[in-house]
Design an enzyme around this catalytic site. Structure first.
Site, PDB file in Angstrom:
ATOM      1  N   ASN A 188       0.976  -1.243  -0.007  1.00 38.63           N
ATOM      2  CA  ASN A 188       0.003  -0.089  -0.087  1.00 38.63           C
ATOM      3  C   ASN A 188       0.832   1.165  -0.065  1.00 38.63           C
ATOM      4  O   ASN A 188       1.664   1.299   0.756  1.00 38.63           O
ATOM      5  CB  ASN A 188      -0.844  -0.068   1.078  1.00 38.63           C
ATOM      6  CG  ASN A 188      -1.735   1.180   1.454  1.00 38.63           C
ATOM      7  OD1 ASN A 188      -2.575   1.556   0.928  1.00 38.63           O
ATOM      8  ND2 ASN A 188      -1.010   2.194   2.371  1.00 38.63           N
ATOM      9  N   GLU A 189       0.663   2.122  -0.975  1.00 43.58           N
ATOM     10  CA  GLU A 189       1.441   3.418  -0.938  1.00 43.58           C
ATOM     11  C   GLU A 189       2.842   3.021  -0.651  1.00 43.58           C
ATOM     12  O   GLU A 189       3.513   3.752   0.139  1.00 43.58           O
ATOM     13  CB  GLU A 189       1.018   4.437   0.227  1.00 43.58           C
ATOM     14  CG  GLU A 189      -0.720   4.706  -0.122  1.00 43.58           C
ATOM     15  CD  GLU A 189      -1.093   5.791   0.567  1.00 43.58           C
ATOM     16  OE1 GLU A 189      -0.412   6.581   1.360  1.00 43.58           O
ATOM     17  OE2 GLU A 189      -2.252   6.410   0.170  1.00 43.58           O
ATOM     18  N   GLN A 239     -13.267   5.876   5.387  1.00 46.13           N
ATOM     19  CA  GLN A 239     -13.352   4.524   5.786  1.00 46.13           C
ATOM     20  C   GLN A 239     -14.575   4.006   6.196  1.00 46.13           C
ATOM     21  O   GLN A 239     -15.334   4.938   6.871  1.00 46.13           O
ATOM     22  CB  GLN A 239     -12.200   4.087   6.750  1.00 46.13           C
ATOM     23  CG  GLN A 239     -10.803   4.508   6.113  1.00 46.13           C
ATOM     24  CD  GLN A 239      -9.634   4.133   6.763  1.00 46.13           C
ATOM     25  OE1 GLN A 239      -9.666   3.969   8.062  1.00 46.13           O
ATOM     26  NE2 GLN A 239      -8.420   4.300   6.299  1.00 46.13           N
ATOM     27  N   GLU A 261      -8.675   3.593  -2.364  1.00 48.71           N
ATOM     28  CA  GLU A 261      -8.870   4.781  -1.108  1.00 48.71           C
ATOM     29  C   GLU A 261      -9.431   6.005  -1.821  1.00 48.71           C
ATOM     30  O   GLU A 261      -8.859   6.482  -2.611  1.00 48.71           O
ATOM     31  CB  GLU A 261      -7.702   5.158  -0.415  1.00 48.71           C
ATOM     32  CG  GLU A 261      -7.113   3.964   0.363  1.00 48.71           C
ATOM     33  CD  GLU A 261      -5.872   4.138   1.418  1.00 48.71           C
ATOM     34  OE1 GLU A 261      -5.798   5.478   1.730  1.00 48.71           O
ATOM     35  OE2 GLU A 261      -5.113   3.162   1.768  1.00 48.71           O
ATOM     36  N   TYR A 288      -7.731  11.523  -2.435  1.00 48.63           N
ATOM     37  CA  TYR A 288      -8.637  12.161  -1.218  1.00 48.63           C
ATOM     38  C   TYR A 288      -8.906  13.568  -1.778  1.00 48.63           C
ATOM     39  O   TYR A 288      -8.295  14.165  -2.407  1.00 48.63           O
ATOM     40  CB  TYR A 288      -7.694  12.011  -0.101  1.00 48.63           C
ATOM     41  CG  TYR A 288      -7.442  10.696   0.470  1.00 48.63           C
ATOM     42  CD1 TYR A 288      -8.829  10.131   1.415  1.00 48.63           C
ATOM     43  CD2 TYR A 288      -6.620   9.817   0.453  1.00 48.63           C
ATOM     44  CE1 TYR A 288      -8.537   9.081   2.024  1.00 48.63           C
ATOM     45  CE2 TYR A 288      -6.431   8.601   1.115  1.00 48.63           C
ATOM     46  CZ  TYR A 288      -7.607   8.202   1.859  1.00 48.63           C
ATOM     47  OH  TYR A 288      -7.559   7.063   2.362  1.00 48.63           O
TER      48      TYR A 288
END
Ligand code: AHR
Length: 510
Positions: A191-192, A362, A313, A258
């Site tokens: 992740n990332e 989330q 995300e 985001y």
């Protein structure tokens, strides 16, 4: 021709108090994609009170629970129809060692959550608790593997533990109470990895990805869908490099986006001006262009569109609620978040030729959550209501729409449509149309027309609030809740309605 509504010195300048949009619905269009349910995916992370208290309270808790999962949250999530749930992170995943979360609870080591407020966790929610939760919810699990600080062997054994019929990992699983392997489809390889997941370059990670992916095996009839860690936002080089070096070894490539204006001044989740509202919304819908850009790059290396894009995300990110742990990312959720959700989901549904999953961040108590908890209390957020209203689109056939609307230019200089619509037809042949009006002060008259359908009846639900800052608080009557929408009328071959300012409507047309 689009009409542009400009914002000058923070105020919308527009001549009419009511806009008009004609939406042509092409229900006869052939060969349209099925909208993957996974577009409505969720993300759960060991972060703040997402897992502990939000989902898991343990069987001994005084909070009503089913085998340790809080009953109110499980019910709310089952009503939502969660198709896929990502876990255990996020940044947390790259410091998570799965073996610490199996076996007798009293033997599980305590863990300091270095990413999120240094909270100490007791590992009582681990692999069994997560995969059993997925079974309870009817959700597909999406495991995010530790590449940043974990070994290839550790990930390979985790996959074996979860999915193999035989061998010492399967025996260990059986000793821990689960004889039958689980079905695990989605496996994220890091992740990332450009940041909290290892601080790697795209070039270096391409090889790392291939190594971890190679040893993550299909056991028995379980088939993994391997997801390479993708870019953040506008990092098109990352996508290009991964596709160039490793496309043939991946089933999917992820992306994170985001809605944040300024990372140093994210702003309050509840106390915001009209300008800030439009800035947030305009930033959120920029995902349309960002998706398109990543898709164009993927098309170069994978013209057959075999490799899926997974926006694993996304969502709004504001300042934490005053007085709460800054590392726990607990924010309230207003009608503004509902508008972001509605516009975003309508966009995602138009990208499913490549976009096969999206996981909002989330699910509980963190960022743009579905539900919030406080001790034994729970509230459904405005975002929850949009997801619940929109779940009629899951696995329905996409129906193209045409409309010509105006445009807004936000005070921060981003242009966006001043209206949004999306349609689908479900397995029973029922047409659903989701509509959103972002304007704070203008309603929109909408006319729906169809290729051939002669509408017989129309019904629907609306989500709107007395003010855009409205939210649902603990112990208070909900300020934002859906209501039946009775204002849509069949008129000849059309459906006519007025969409109030700052509202979301989902219609059912038969
Ligand atoms: O969702 C919060 C964090 O945001 C995740 O852990 C990480 O992947 C992203 O930076």
């Amino acid at each position: 021709m689009k009409k542009i509504v400009l914002f000058l010195a923070g105020a919308a300048v527009s001549l009419a108090l009511q806009a008009q949009v004609r939406v042509s619905i092409h229900e006869t269009a052939q060969n349209q994609p099925v909208i993957p349910a996974e577009i409505y995916g969720q993300f759960s992370e060991h972060l703040g009170r997402c897992i502990y208290e939000g989902i898991w309270v343990g069987p001994e808790s005084s909070i009503p629970n089913v085998d340790g999962y809080r009953s109110d949250v499980v019910k709310a999530l089952r009503d939502l129809k969660v198709p896929v749930l990502r876990w255990p992170g996020g940044c947390f995943a790259d410091e998570y060692h799965w073996m610490d979360g199996i076996g007798p609870k009293e033997n599980r080591p305590k863990l300091v959550n270095n990413n999120w407020g240094s909270t100490v966790e007791d590992n009582s929610f681990g692999t069994h608790e997560f995969l059993n939760l997925c079974e309870l919810l009817g959700a597909e699990p999406y495991i995010s593997g530790n590449v940043g600080s974990g070994t290839v062997e550790e990930l390979a054994k985790w996959v074996e533990y979860m999915t193999a019929e035989n061998g010492s990992m399967a025996e260990l699983r059986a000793r821990n109470g689960r004889e039958k392997p689980w079905k695990v489809k989605y496996l994220g390889i890091g992740n990332e990895t450009w940041g909290c997941g290892g601080d790697m370059t795209a070039q270096y990670y391409s090889d790392v990805y291939k190594r971890y992916a190679l040893y993550s095996r299909n056991h028995g009839d379980n088939r993994l869908f391997k997801v390479a860690c993708g870019a953040s936002d506008y990092d098109y080089d990352w996508t290009r490099t991964l596709m160039k070096n490793a496309a043939s070894k991946m089933d999917g490539l992820s992306l994170h986006y985001y809605t944040v204006g300024d990372w140093n001044h994210k702003g309050s989740a509840t106390d915001f001006t009209a300008d800030e509202y439009y800035n947030t919304l305009a930033k959120s819908v920029e995902i349309d262009q960002v998706l398109r850009n990543h898709e164009v790059i993927m098309d170069v290396y994978d013209p057959q569109r075999r490799v899926a894009l997974l926006l694993d995300e996304w969502g709004t990110w504001f300042d934490v609620e005053p007085g709460t742990n800054p590392g726990h990312l607990f924010q309230q959720n207003t009608m503004r978040d509902a508008m972001v959700a509605a516009f975003s989901l309508n966009i995602f549904q138009k990208h499913t030729a490549r976009l096969k999953m999206a996981n909002i961040a989330q699910i509980v108590n963190v960022l743009q959550a579905m539900v919030l908890t406080k001790g034994s209390q729970m509230v459904l957020t405005p975002t929850y209501h949009v997801f619940r209203m929109y779940n009629v689109h899951q696995e329905a056939t996409y129906v193209p729409t045409d409309y010509s609307c105006g445009m807004l230019v936000s005070p921060s200089g981003r242009a966006m449509d001043d209206f949004s619509a999306c349609a689908s037809r479900d397995a029973a042949g029922v047409l659903h149309v989701s509509l959103a009006n972002p304007s704070l002060d203008k309603s929109v008259t909408v006319e729906l027309s169809f290729d051939q359908l002669k509408p017989g009846s129309v019904s629907g639900e609306i989500l709107k609030a007395r003010r855009i800052n409205a939210y649902n608080d603990f112990g208070k009557k909900p300020e934002v809740a859906p209501a039946p929408f009775k204002e849509a009328k069949v008129s000849g071959k059309t459906v006519q309605l007025t969409l109030p300012a700052a509202s979301v409507v989902v219609l059912e047309v038969k």
